[in-house]
Design an enzyme around this catalytic site. Sequence first.
Site, PDB file in Angstrom:
ATOM      1  N   ASP A   1      -0.720  15.108   4.800  1.00 45.98           N
ATOM      2  CA  ASP A   1      -1.656  14.642   5.699  1.00 45.98           C
ATOM      3  C   ASP A   1      -1.437  13.310   6.399  1.00 45.98           C
ATOM      4  OD1 ASP A   1      -2.345  12.914   3.464  1.00 45.98           O
ATOM      5  OD2 ASP A   1      -4.111  12.464   4.479  1.00 45.98           O
TER       6      ASP A   1
ATOM      7  N   GLN B   1     -10.174   2.200  10.524  1.00 49.72           N
ATOM      8  CA  GLN B   1     -10.188   3.498  11.237  1.00 49.72           C
ATOM      9  C   GLN B   1     -11.562   4.024  11.187  1.00 49.72           C
ATOM     10  OE1 GLN B   1      -9.123   2.692   8.364  1.00 49.72           O
ATOM     11  NE2 GLN B   1      -7.026   3.336   8.005  1.00 49.72           N
TER      12      GLN B   1
ATOM     13  N   ASP C   1      -5.899   7.699 -11.662  1.00 53.88           N
ATOM     14  CA  ASP C   1      -6.399   6.650 -11.915  1.00 53.88           C
ATOM     15  C   ASP C   1      -6.052   5.645 -10.667  1.00 53.88           C
ATOM     16  OD1 ASP C   1      -3.841   5.085 -11.862  1.00 53.88           O
ATOM     17  OD2 ASP C   1      -3.698   5.703 -13.854  1.00 53.88           O
TER      18      ASP C   1
ATOM     19  N   HIS D   1     -10.423   2.771  -0.864  1.00 54.79           N
ATOM     20  CA  HIS D   1     -10.474   2.171   0.393  1.00 54.79           C
ATOM     21  C   HIS D   1     -11.423   0.924   0.464  1.00 54.79           C
ATOM     22  CE1 HIS D   1     -10.178   3.892   4.517  1.00 54.79           C
ATOM     23  NE2 HIS D   1      -8.974   4.064   4.102  1.00 54.79           N
ATOM     24  N   ASN D   2     -10.621   0.075  -0.409  1.00 55.95           N
ATOM     25  CA  ASN D   2     -11.338  -1.190  -0.510  1.00 55.95           C
ATOM     26  C   ASN D   2     -11.668  -2.181   0.366  1.00 55.95           C
ATOM     27  OD1 ASN D   2     -11.343  -0.295  -3.451  1.00 55.95           O
ATOM     28  ND2 ASN D   2      -9.760  -1.512  -3.830  1.00 55.95           N
TER      29      ASN D   2
ATOM     30  N   GLN E   1      -7.652   9.384  12.042  1.00 54.02           N
ATOM     31  CA  GLN E   1      -8.156  10.107  11.005  1.00 54.02           C
ATOM     32  C   GLN E   1      -7.978  11.627  11.361  1.00 54.02           C
ATOM     33  OE1 GLN E   1      -9.329   8.520   7.670  1.00 54.02           O
ATOM     34  NE2 GLN E   1      -7.790   7.214   8.821  1.00 54.02           N
TER      35      GLN E   1
ATOM     36  N   ASN F   1      -3.311   5.788  -7.377  1.00 53.45           N
ATOM     37  CA  ASN F   1      -3.147   5.044  -6.353  1.00 53.45           C
ATOM     38  C   ASN F   1      -3.410   3.680  -7.023  1.00 53.45           C
ATOM     39  OD1 ASN F   1      -5.437   3.734  -4.294  1.00 53.45           O
ATOM     40  ND2 ASN F   1      -3.456   4.142  -3.513  1.00 53.45           N
TER      41      ASN F   1
ATOM     42  N   HIS G   1       0.872  -1.286   0.032  1.00 58.56           N
ATOM     43  CA  HIS G   1       0.094  -0.004  -0.057  1.00 58.56           C
ATOM     44  C   HIS G   1       0.882   1.161   0.158  1.00 58.56           C
ATOM     45  CE1 HIS G   1      -3.891   1.906   0.642  1.00 58.56           C
ATOM     46  NE2 HIS G   1      -3.194   2.729   1.599  1.00 58.56           N
TER      47      HIS G   1
ATOM     48  N   LYS H   1      -7.102  13.723  -7.305  1.00 59.29           N
ATOM     49  CA  LYS H   1      -6.458  12.588  -7.165  1.00 59.29           C
ATOM     50  C   LYS H   1      -7.766  11.494  -6.698  1.00 59.29           C
ATOM     51  CE  LYS H   1      -3.391   9.822  -4.589  1.00 59.29           C
ATOM     52  NZ  LYS H   1      -2.413   9.853  -3.298  1.00 59.29           N
TER      53      LYS H   1
ATOM     54  N   GLU I   1      -8.338   7.759  -4.915  1.00 55.94           N
ATOM     55  CA  GLU I   1      -7.804   6.546  -4.008  1.00 55.94           C
ATOM     56  C   GLU I   1      -8.716   5.606  -3.531  1.00 55.94           C
ATOM     57  OE1 GLU I   1      -4.390   8.103  -1.382  1.00 55.94           O
ATOM     58  OE2 GLU I   1      -5.947   7.928  -0.136  1.00 55.94           O
TER      59      GLU I   1
END
Lengths: 751, 229
Positions: A268, A240, A502, A88-89, A314, A540, A42, A84, A86
């Site tokens: 971040d 999270q 992408d 979060h699968n 977070q 990502n 990751h 962007k 990303e």
Amino acid sequence: MDEKILSAHGLTVDEYKRIKELIGREPNEVELGIFGALWSEHCSYKSSKPFLKVFPTEAPWVIQGPGENAGVVEIDDKYAVAFKIESHNHPSYIEPFHGAATGVGGIIRDILSMGARPVCAFDSLRFGDPRKDGTRNNIKDAKPIAQGVVKGIGFYGNCIGVPTIGGEVVFDEVYAGNPLVNAFCLGILEKDKMYRARATKIGQKMVMVGSATGRDGIHGATMASAEFSEETEDKRPNVQIGDPFFGKRLIECTLEVMQKGLIEGCQDFGAAGLAGSTSEFGSKSGMGVRVYLENVPLRDENMTPYEILLSESQERMLYAVDEENVDEVIKIAKWYGLEAAVIGETTDTGRMEVFYKGEKVADLPISAIVDDAPVYNRPRKEPEYLKETRKFNQNDLPKVDIKEAIRKVLSSPTIAKKEWVYRQYDHEVGINTVVKPGSDAAVLRIKWAVKPEINSEKAVAISSDGNGRWVYLNPYEGGKRVVVEAVRNVYITGAKPLAITDCLNWGNPENPEIMWQFEQATKGMADACRELNTPVISGNVSLYNETVLPDKRINIYPTPIVVAVGVLDKPENAIPSFYQNEGDVIAIVGEVDKEPTINGSEFLKEVHGIVSGEIPPVNLEVEKKLAEFFQENKHLIKSAHDVSDGGLITAILESAFSEEKTFGVDVSINTPYREDFELFDEMRSIIVISLEEKDLKAVKEAAQNLGIGFKTLGRVIDKPVLKLKINSINIEEDISSLRNLWENSVRKLLD
Amino acid sequence: MKFGIAVYPGSNCDYDTYRVIRDVLDEEPQFIDYRETNLKGFDCIILPGGFSFGDYLRPGTLAAHTPLTSAVKEFAEKGGLVIGICNGFQILTEAHLLPGALMPNIHGKFVCKPQYLKVENNKTPFTNLCKENQILKIPIAHHDGNYYIDEDSLKKMEDKGQIVIRYCDKNGNISEEANPNGSVGNIAGIINERGNVFGLMPHPERASESILGSEDGKYILESILNYLK
């Protein structure tokens, strides 16, 4: 070192050996934790890195390409947009609501850290087929996952005040155990006020701002880098929990300290938490970092140094601040009710030194953690299944009743209207959403009243796409097509496509067939991007989307999600996706005479239950000409909707289903090919347009001058019927009943 | 005219409202922090939409107990105009500036869509430019818009003209089908007895420019100007 301990950190024996060589000794427990997180797939992209190099990343309008928290392109001489996507699968299968919510929060902070005001979000979702719920073994039902994910996205996005203005949802069994949740965000900024994730001098203070650090999300990065099995449920504490209320205040606080010129760099806290943010900060700045863990505001008492470093709590942000501005920054953060503390500083040692109450708990060269992460050239092999799927011959298919086929395709949850989803998202906050969800692309004005005040006359058009089935059947051509589809949805609004981002969602990279798909698809995507002049400016990779069952392994279709962004001279010039007036002419432009193929189509899957066939090459020259055609003639074109999932007939019908009313359609098609192929093909570059009769001649000539095909099909009519004549077949149907199928199918399955 | 726009932590329609007051109405907006108490010089106070205090506990509850909301109460008691939009409406009911309560939508989901509304009382400072029974199209976006009040109180409110707008369909029918959240009597907006405090779930600031799909929100915002002038 015990292999079990290594495996808990997601490290292999060889990787451990490499660590020892790099630092010249055994790492302690905290250091091992840092390596485990930063060297995870990751964070390190260790399997994918070599293949991402093929992407074109430059164009005159690109201000920032890949490598920062987001890419940035200019839209006029003063303003730029940062964007962007990303994934979060993995968290979204384990805990759909919070998994999806934190995905939204994370991408919003990425955009924010570039100095941009986040102004819109998109979400691309993939779920199992809810019609198969109750029939799977060891895999959860799709419906509650979809409900939780959509609610979670709404919960976070609605509260934080960033409108979710588009996306897509696809339902297919391959995603049952590995749903995909890809979140996109776009922000606006003044071109010369971009921030980056780096300090500007040695001795600069690192100020941590946001929510307090708790035990949530420890080792989230490692979890996101492993396949799913029955033990995955035990990983729930790794997910999270997001709090959009903190997120909202973090946006306002960060933009305020930026506008006041009080901070020099911004990053971040994402994957790998404090360890990740500080080491990446050091690496990008070319400096060392010293971190004092006792200064970190904590939510849970008695957290160990290990936990503080690796927590993925977070809504936290890291600023690089000159000493004289520290007090003011902390004061502003407290005004917003946020935690804020100096947690370290940059040094000239090139090392990451971590202290806890006077004791040094980690001391590592930053290069070893970040730059020397392993890169794998994993073995690749053409998949066996392709031998079978390439043999498929559409001419062997029995003919079916066209009327029935239309009804089936329109009711397919993948094709049907996604209103049930986007009604749950606030897509209007910010009062910039000009073209709302439900169209080919969303169109957003570029205006903002405060923090910062931005007033561009331009608009952006945004579209996301990612047909995994096409990529599965031919990774190279499918990869190309996914880019083309997203870019096409942007140019048919009349916008000039600028760039893409992408998210590459793949199966297990240790399987050579999957890695082969990855190499081929990225090549195809890169070729399309190069030809269309839409570079990849951010992205990502999400691997290990694989479900391990006692008897088999299920990998998702290779699913690149592409979000294309284009610029429009004026928001009011955007071409709508829906017919506007009765009496207007319906026509098609593009490859109107090309032989159709239903390989890999929704029709083939829904009507015949087959996923097979070769994916033919897409003609990028035609695509370029079509883009030019729409930009030049947008004032004459009343509506445009491309032929894609569901084919020509779906595009003709969907254009009639506007929010305001249901138009009637009277079309007549003469084709030398089989009628079902003509109506349901998804492989030709064709766009359904409507225009006023008086402009027909001019538009037709414009198409001919560019060398692209043009055919008049019929008219938009007042009577609410579909009149379709194709060769000798005559169909007349109540169009409202067709609309009902299309409009209610998803709601019926998910509500 | 000078409009004060309340900013609670978590408000997120504050900037939109500011922009519409400034750029569409060409009037003077000013943000007021939730810790402020001085409301001198304002002609109208707007409590904007959003998620004040993250909707913790219950939407509007925490915002109702802030220094600013106390000052807004005083401002209203002196006859000042107050309008609460969406979360602002929730704050007004929680602060007992308006009767009734806003409960979670009956279907349990957030709902964001264009909504038709019927103006039942056009004799208020907030609707005086509307015709009686005029149909407006203004978007809604909320999770807790299900207005509740007991039957007796509802009857009294109706008698006093306190029900200002109701949810309806395109043709003005106030039907169950046109009710997006389960509100009693399709209630979308109400006014206090005195007629100077107005709360509504729809967002007029989102319907003040034709490019966004409707300008009907201006009927409400310009009514305020018309009343004040």
